[in-house]
Write a protein that holds these residues in place. Structure first.
Motif, PDB file in Angstrom:
ATOM      1  N   ILE A  70       0.718  -1.358   0.013  1.00 46.28           N
ATOM      2  CA  ILE A  70       0.100   0.046  -0.137  1.00 46.28           C
ATOM      3  C   ILE A  70       1.063   1.124   0.079  1.00 46.28           C
ATOM      4  CG2 ILE A  70      -1.936   1.194   1.254  1.00 46.28           C
ATOM      5  CD1 ILE A  70      -2.659  -1.380   0.104  1.00 46.28           C
ATOM      6  N   TYR A  71       0.608   2.232  -0.722  1.00 47.38           N
ATOM      7  CA  TYR A  71       1.390   3.398  -0.992  1.00 47.38           C
ATOM      8  C   TYR A  71       0.501   4.594  -0.427  1.00 47.38           C
ATOM      9  CZ  TYR A  71       4.218   0.776  -4.292  1.00 47.38           C
ATOM     10  OH  TYR A  71       5.170  -0.009  -4.886  1.00 47.38           O
ATOM     11  N   LEU A  72       1.474   5.440   0.492  1.00 50.84           N
ATOM     12  CA  LEU A  72       0.784   6.729   1.112  1.00 50.84           C
ATOM     13  C   LEU A  72       1.194   7.774   0.256  1.00 50.84           C
ATOM     14  CD1 LEU A  72      -0.709   8.015   3.708  1.00 50.84           C
ATOM     15  CD2 LEU A  72       1.470   8.424   4.454  1.00 50.84           C
ATOM     16  N   GLN A  73       0.184   8.652  -0.330  1.00 49.14           N
ATOM     17  CA  GLN A  73       0.250   9.568  -0.933  1.00 49.14           C
ATOM     18  C   GLN A  73      -0.281  10.739  -0.445  1.00 49.14           C
ATOM     19  OE1 GLN A  73      -1.963   8.463  -4.639  1.00 49.14           O
ATOM     20  NE2 GLN A  73       0.034   7.726  -5.643  1.00 49.14           N
ATOM     21  N   ARG A  74       0.307  12.006  -0.821  1.00 49.29           N
ATOM     22  CA  ARG A  74       0.054  13.074  -0.067  1.00 49.29           C
ATOM     23  C   ARG A  74      -0.109  14.380  -0.927  1.00 49.29           C
ATOM     24  NH1 ARG A  74       4.878  15.244   3.846  1.00 49.29           N
ATOM     25  NH2 ARG A  74       6.357  15.696   2.368  1.00 49.29           N
ATOM     26  N   SER A 104       3.283  21.209   7.166  1.00 50.09           N
ATOM     27  CA  SER A 104       2.324  22.008   6.454  1.00 50.09           C
ATOM     28  C   SER A 104       1.127  21.038   6.183  1.00 50.09           C
ATOM     29  CB  SER A 104       3.252  21.955   4.870  1.00 50.09           C
ATOM     30  OG  SER A 104       4.504  22.643   5.149  1.00 50.09           O
ATOM     31  N   PRO A 105       0.114  21.793   5.633  1.00 51.79           N
ATOM     32  CA  PRO A 105      -1.271  21.111   5.694  1.00 51.79           C
ATOM     33  C   PRO A 105      -1.295  20.100   4.548  1.00 51.79           C
ATOM     34  CG  PRO A 105      -1.647  23.348   5.239  1.00 51.79           C
ATOM     35  CD  PRO A 105      -0.128  23.309   5.701  1.00 51.79           C
ATOM     36  N   TYR A 106      -1.619  18.982   4.705  1.00 49.33           N
ATOM     37  CA  TYR A 106      -1.635  17.988   3.583  1.00 49.33           C
ATOM     38  C   TYR A 106      -2.946  17.174   3.707  1.00 49.33           C
ATOM     39  CZ  TYR A 106       3.492  18.510   2.594  1.00 49.33           C
ATOM     40  OH  TYR A 106       4.692  19.021   2.383  1.00 49.33           O
ATOM     41  N   ASP A 107      -3.169  16.861   2.353  1.00 50.38           N
ATOM     42  CA  ASP A 107      -4.368  15.841   1.841  1.00 50.38           C
ATOM     43  C   ASP A 107      -3.627  14.564   1.844  1.00 50.38           C
ATOM     44  OD1 ASP A 107      -6.525  17.772   1.973  1.00 50.38           O
ATOM     45  OD2 ASP A 107      -6.143  18.039   0.078  1.00 50.38           O
ATOM     46  N   TYR A 108      -4.362  13.237   2.380  1.00 56.55           N
ATOM     47  CA  TYR A 108      -3.605  12.123   2.303  1.00 56.55           C
ATOM     48  C   TYR A 108      -4.684  11.087   1.551  1.00 56.55           C
ATOM     49  CZ  TYR A 108      -0.073  13.730   5.558  1.00 56.55           C
ATOM     50  OH  TYR A 108       1.066  14.350   6.121  1.00 56.55           O
ATOM     51  N   ARG A 109      -4.187  10.225   0.895  1.00 54.21           N
ATOM     52  CA  ARG A 109      -4.796   9.059   0.378  1.00 54.21           C
ATOM     53  C   ARG A 109      -3.897   7.879   0.323  1.00 54.21           C
ATOM     54  NH1 ARG A 109      -5.724  10.580  -5.990  1.00 54.21           N
ATOM     55  NH2 ARG A 109      -3.437  10.153  -6.842  1.00 54.21           N
TER      56      ARG A 109
END
Length: 348
Positions: A70-74, A104-109
């Motif tokens: 599984i890869y974490l992306q931001r 820093s503010p990040y979105d993650y998926r």
């Protein structure tokens, strides 16, 4: 994937501020649909580490994908430009977890590249809000006559200059925090000043949320805020001396007793109505002999010895809970000429 294409992708990812972690092409055009979930806390303080967790499974079933990568992306929040940050393999129960630091503010998926059996899959997007950190460095009374106090703090990360930070007091009656005053930041630092009556209170600093950062609240600090209450703005209740002397009011907050040669005690009874925590400041002048000071109420007594030729004020604290009167005494074992100045402060 060609060497040239890999180099181009790596350069783009680096320009977006993400770690360069290449994701392989799907291992096969699997026909069985996979699904992956991602959970994250709603928010976390700036600089703290939060955990992102999830599971990989066959879609619509309880069958978990074991050993899947599984890869974490931001992506910077709201930009929708994802780069790979880290990878993990699922457990036998299909679970995985990542730890990230709030900055820093990040979105993650998360992303699953698929296999010969399973299709590739993306999770939904999660945005753990980065809350500002407020450090409450100090609070103190800065002017006892005017009742001025000052609180100093810092905000991380530093907000734009002029951002308001509020000083709040906890109301023990209403059981809520109440705004007292506010101050504007400069390079992340702030000083908030307020004028308050004598009191014993608990304070904190708070900064509101402003996109993309969330609000921040400091730890609390207690303060006994002593204020000159003008007990000597009116004639003293009682002054008893063993020799002839004079009592004068030198200011709205200070009384002075001037005496001739004395071998004994001078007694002063200040007005302590509604005063719970007393703070008495005394200055003895014109004497070459040490003096002993006494504070006596129905509930407690304190004493302090002032050396001969001392400069400045000597201080005594006294809890007057349950007391209705206070006797202040200056005692000398030798016959000397001296002058006594007295200030009474209260923190109710």
């Amino acid at each position: 994937m060609s060497v040239f294409r890999r180099a181009v992708i790596a350069a783009v990812v680096a320009a977006l501020g993400g770690a360069v972690l290449m994701v392989p092409s799907a291992q096969g055009a699997g026909s069985v649909r996979a699904s992956i979930s991602l959970s994250a806390p709603a928010s976390g303080a700036y600089g703290s580490v939060i955990k992102l967790t999830g599971t990989a499974a066959r879609a619509g079933t309880s069958t978990r994908l074991s050993g899947a990568t599984i890869y974490l992306q931001r992506s910077l929040h709201g930009r929708n430009r994802y780069a790979n940050l880290a990878s993990a393999r699922t457990s036998r129960a299909g679970a995985f977890a990542f730890s990230v630091k709030q900055g820093s503010p990040y979105d993650y998926r998360v992303y699953y590249a698929g296999s010969a059996r399973y299709s590739r899959a993306y999770s939904g997007v999660r945005y753990p809000v980065v809350n500002r950190v407020v450090l409450f460095d100090a609070i103190a009374t800065t002017n006892s006559e005017t009742g001025t106090l000052a609180a100093n703090g810092r905000v991380l990360p530093a907000p734009p200059n002029g951002t308001l930070v509020y000083l709040q007091r906890y109301s023990t009656d209403a059981k809520v925090w109440v705004n007292v005053a506010s101050g504007a930041t400069t390079a992340g630092k702030v000083t908030v000043t307020a004028t308050r009556p004598g009191s014993t209170d608990t304070y904190r600093l708070i900064v509101g949320g402003a996109a993309p950062y969330g609000a921040g609240i400091s730890a609390s600090r207690a303060l006994k805020h002593y204020v000159d209450r003008g007990a000597f703005a009116v004639p003293l209740k009682t002054v008893t001396t063993t020799v002839q002397g004079t009592v004068t009011r030198t200011s709205a907050y200070e009384a002075n007793v001037s005496l001739g040669a004395i071998n004994g005690a001078v007694h002063i009874h200040p007005d302590i109505a509604s005063c719970v925590h007393a703070y008495v400041a005394t200055r003895v002048t014109n004497t070459t002999k040490p003096m002993t000071l006494f504070l006596v109420s129905e509930t407690k007594s304190d004493a302090i010895t002032i050396p001969a030729l001392s400069n400045g004020y000597s201080h005594m604290d006294l809890d007057l809970t349950g007391a209705s009167s206070l006797r202040y005494s200056v005692f000398s074992e030798a016959a000397v000429n001296f002058s006594v100045s007295v200030k009474l402060r209260c923190a109710n």
